[in-house]
Design a protein around this motif. Structure first.
Motif, PDB file in Angstrom:
ATOM      1  N   MET A 118      13.172   3.316 -15.232  1.00  0.00           N
ATOM      2  CA  MET A 118      12.353   4.063 -14.272  1.00  0.00           C
ATOM      3  C   MET A 118      11.700   3.100 -13.279  1.00  0.00           C
ATOM      4  N   THR A 119      11.825   3.424 -12.013  1.00  0.00           N
ATOM      5  CA  THR A 119      11.157   2.633 -10.979  1.00  0.00           C
ATOM      6  C   THR A 119       9.653   2.851 -11.050  1.00  0.00           C
ATOM      7  N   ARG A 120       8.911   1.776 -10.985  1.00  0.00           N
ATOM      8  CA  ARG A 120       7.459   1.867 -11.016  1.00  0.00           C
ATOM      9  C   ARG A 120       6.916   2.089  -9.607  1.00  0.00           C
ATOM     10  N   ILE A 121       6.038   3.069  -9.469  1.00  0.00           N
ATOM     11  CA  ILE A 121       5.363   3.310  -8.196  1.00  0.00           C
ATOM     12  C   ILE A 121       4.020   2.584  -8.257  1.00  0.00           C
ATOM     13  N   ILE A 122       3.822   1.630  -7.370  1.00  0.00           N
ATOM     14  CA  ILE A 122       2.590   0.833  -7.363  1.00  0.00           C
ATOM     15  C   ILE A 122       1.509   1.624  -6.636  1.00  0.00           C
ATOM     16  N   ASP A 123       0.491   2.030  -7.365  1.00  0.00           N
ATOM     17  CA  ASP A 123      -0.559   2.907  -6.844  1.00  0.00           C
ATOM     18  C   ASP A 123      -1.669   2.083  -6.208  1.00  0.00           C
ATOM     19  N   GLY A 124      -1.655   2.024  -4.886  1.00  0.00           N
ATOM     20  CA  GLY A 124      -2.665   1.251  -4.175  1.00  0.00           C
ATOM     21  C   GLY A 124      -4.058   1.818  -4.324  1.00  0.00           C
ATOM     22  N   GLY A 165      -4.475  -7.924   0.241  1.00  0.00           N
ATOM     23  CA  GLY A 165      -4.282  -6.711  -0.531  1.00  0.00           C
ATOM     24  C   GLY A 165      -2.907  -6.642  -1.166  1.00  0.00           C
ATOM     25  N   ILE A 166      -1.892  -7.087  -0.452  1.00  0.00           N
ATOM     26  CA  ILE A 166      -0.533  -7.112  -0.990  1.00  0.00           C
ATOM     27  C   ILE A 166      -0.455  -8.076  -2.166  1.00  0.00           C
ATOM     28  N   GLN A 167      -1.075  -9.220  -2.015  1.00  0.00           N
ATOM     29  CA  GLN A 167      -1.102 -10.204  -3.099  1.00  0.00           C
ATOM     30  C   GLN A 167      -1.732  -9.593  -4.356  1.00  0.00           C
ATOM     31  N   ARG A 168      -2.810  -8.834  -4.178  1.00  0.00           N
ATOM     32  CA  ARG A 168      -3.469  -8.187  -5.315  1.00  0.00           C
ATOM     33  C   ARG A 168      -2.596  -7.083  -5.917  1.00  0.00           C
ATOM     34  N   LEU A 169      -1.865  -6.362  -5.077  1.00  0.00           N
ATOM     35  CA  LEU A 169      -0.953  -5.329  -5.577  1.00  0.00           C
ATOM     36  C   LEU A 169       0.138  -5.939  -6.445  1.00  0.00           C
ATOM     37  N   ILE A 185       7.344  -3.851  -1.086  1.00  0.00           N
ATOM     38  CA  ILE A 185       6.009  -3.555  -0.583  1.00  0.00           C
ATOM     39  C   ILE A 185       6.151  -3.080   0.862  1.00  0.00           C
ATOM     40  N   ASP A 186       5.757  -1.843   1.110  1.00  0.00           N
ATOM     41  CA  ASP A 186       5.932  -1.226   2.419  1.00  0.00           C
ATOM     42  C   ASP A 186       4.591  -1.180   3.146  1.00  0.00           C
ATOM     43  N   VAL A 187       4.476  -1.966   4.202  1.00  0.00           N
ATOM     44  CA  VAL A 187       3.232  -2.044   4.969  1.00  0.00           C
ATOM     45  C   VAL A 187       3.202  -1.009   6.089  1.00  0.00           C
ATOM     46  N   GLY A 188       4.350  -0.519   6.490  1.00  0.00           N
ATOM     47  CA  GLY A 188       4.441   0.354   7.657  1.00  0.00           C
ATOM     48  C   GLY A 188       3.752   1.692   7.484  1.00  0.00           C
ATOM     49  N   VAL A 189       3.125   2.152   8.552  1.00  0.00           N
ATOM     50  CA  VAL A 189       2.590   3.517   8.626  1.00  0.00           C
ATOM     51  C   VAL A 189       3.001   4.051   9.993  1.00  0.00           C
ATOM     52  N   VAL A 247      -0.247   0.269   0.386  1.00  0.00           N
ATOM     53  CA  VAL A 247      -0.961  -0.875   0.957  1.00  0.00           C
ATOM     54  C   VAL A 247      -2.254  -0.457   1.654  1.00  0.00           C
ATOM     55  N   GLY A 248      -2.275   0.708   2.286  1.00  0.00           N
ATOM     56  CA  GLY A 248      -3.427   1.127   3.087  1.00  0.00           C
ATOM     57  C   GLY A 248      -4.771   1.031   2.380  1.00  0.00           C
ATOM     58  N   PRO A 249      -4.913   1.613   1.187  1.00  0.00           N
ATOM     59  CA  PRO A 249      -6.199   1.520   0.494  1.00  0.00           C
ATOM     60  C   PRO A 249      -6.601   0.091   0.179  1.00  0.00           C
ATOM     61  N   MET A 250      -5.616  -0.786  -0.020  1.00  0.00           N
ATOM     62  CA  MET A 250      -5.916  -2.180  -0.339  1.00  0.00           C
ATOM     63  C   MET A 250      -6.487  -2.922   0.864  1.00  0.00           C
ATOM     64  N   THR A 251      -6.037  -2.569   2.048  1.00  0.00           N
ATOM     65  CA  THR A 251      -6.563  -3.216   3.253  1.00  0.00           C
ATOM     66  C   THR A 251      -8.065  -2.981   3.364  1.00  0.00           C
ATOM     67  N   ILE A 252      -8.492  -1.745   3.119  1.00  0.00           N
ATOM     68  CA  ILE A 252      -9.921  -1.434   3.193  1.00  0.00           C
ATOM     69  C   ILE A 252     -10.676  -2.120   2.061  1.00  0.00           C
TER      70      ILE A 252
END
Length: 297
Positions: free
Chosen positions: A1-7, A143-147, A230-234, A270-275
């Motif tokens: 199962m692919t893991r979904i990384i919950d930001g 934030g990506i590093q922390r994810l 890791i998808d940074v795009g919005v 990624v979005g929540p991690m930026t904040i």
């Protein structure tokens, strides 16, 4: 199962741990303060600033907001930054990007006092990052590093590909990945709009970080089996929804998910991690300026 990384989950954990840091500062008579500066009538920018202000209020950080007419010249913005630099209650200054085309972005970023530059974009802070002695890591790359750490993805000895070379994400992300430090030690390739056969590069990567700003640029055929994505795009794309659009990343999620071991969603990655890392940097800035040590998470 692919893991979904919950930001959202990771960001909530960091924000919770920052509460004790804010309490330590307040017990010393210091309330962290963040100034947001908006010089745009763009709806998305206004939304981002509102989200940051709300996050500050929830953590106990004082929020100061300056809104300038987007037709004003650069000098007016620089004068407002000077005022915030001189205000001892303001520990961090964030100028919401992008700025209007006639504004000298470089002059604006260089005008912010480096110890208040919680975005980490001032040349002094960028240089410290490259030297391996960061004062403030830029919020999205940090934030990506922390994810990655939260997902138990060890970058040491791995092949990483960063797609995008912006000063905001791509370049600092690559610098963090190559550092001789935790969250680094990766063999890192930076790709961009002029990279020949992008898929050839990304398929070889253990970690793919997509930050190019192009909707669904990378699909499953460009991802190696078992990679972390890791998808940074919005990106807003037209859709048959109530709003008339939907948000998608730089990665085509479903096909990439079928190949990846772990992947971030859009939104909620990624979005929540930026904040969260903006709050982290603001608390750190207050600690530095007040000379009050705190135990940052």
């Amino acid at each position: 199962m692919t893991r979904i990384i919950d930001g959202n989950e990771v960001a909530d954990g960091i924000r919770s741990e920052l509460e004790s840091c804010v309490e330590t500062l307040e017990s010393a008579g210091v309330t962290p303060g963040l100034a947001t500066v908006l010089m745009s009538d763009d709806g998305a920018s206004e939304t981002y600033v509102s989200m940051k202000q709300r996050a500050c209020a929830e953590l106990g950080i004082e929020s100061v907001h300056a809104e300038l007419d987007p037709t004003e010249p650069t000098d007016v913005l620089l004068e407002r930054i000077d005022d915030l630099n001189a205000d001892p209650a303001v520990h961090g200054i964030l100028v919401q990007l992008p700025l209007p085309d006639h504004i000298d972005d470089r002059a604006v970023l260089e005008r912010i006092e480096p110890t208040k530059d919680v975005d980490g974009f001032h040349p002094e802070n960028a240089g410290l990052l490259v030297a391996g002695e960061p004062r403030f890591k830029p919020c999205t790359p940090h934030g990506i590093q922390r994810l990655l750490a939260a997902a138990d993805v060890d970058t040491e000895g791995k092949d990483a590909v960063v797609v995008g070379r912006s000063n905001i994400v791509g370049k600092p992300m690559a610098n963090l990945l190559i550092q001789k430090a935790d969250g680094g030690n990766a063999t890192t390739t930076v790709c961009h709009s002029r990279t020949a056969d992008l898929g050839e590069k990304t398929r070889q990567a253990d970690v793919v970080i997509a930050a190019a700003g192009y909707p669904e640029l990378i699909d499953g055929s460009m991802i190696g089996e078992g990679a972390t994505v890791i998808d940074v795009g919005v990106n807003r794309v037209e859709a048959d929804t109530e709003k008339g659009y939907e948000l998608v990343g730089d990665v085509e999620f479903e096909s990439a998910k079928a190949k990846a071991d772990a992947i971030t969603p859009v939104p909620g990655g990624v979005g929540p991690m930026t904040i969260a890392m903006l709050l982290y940097n603001t608390v750190k800035a207050a600690s530095i300026q007040a000379d009050v040590p705190v135990s940052l998470p």
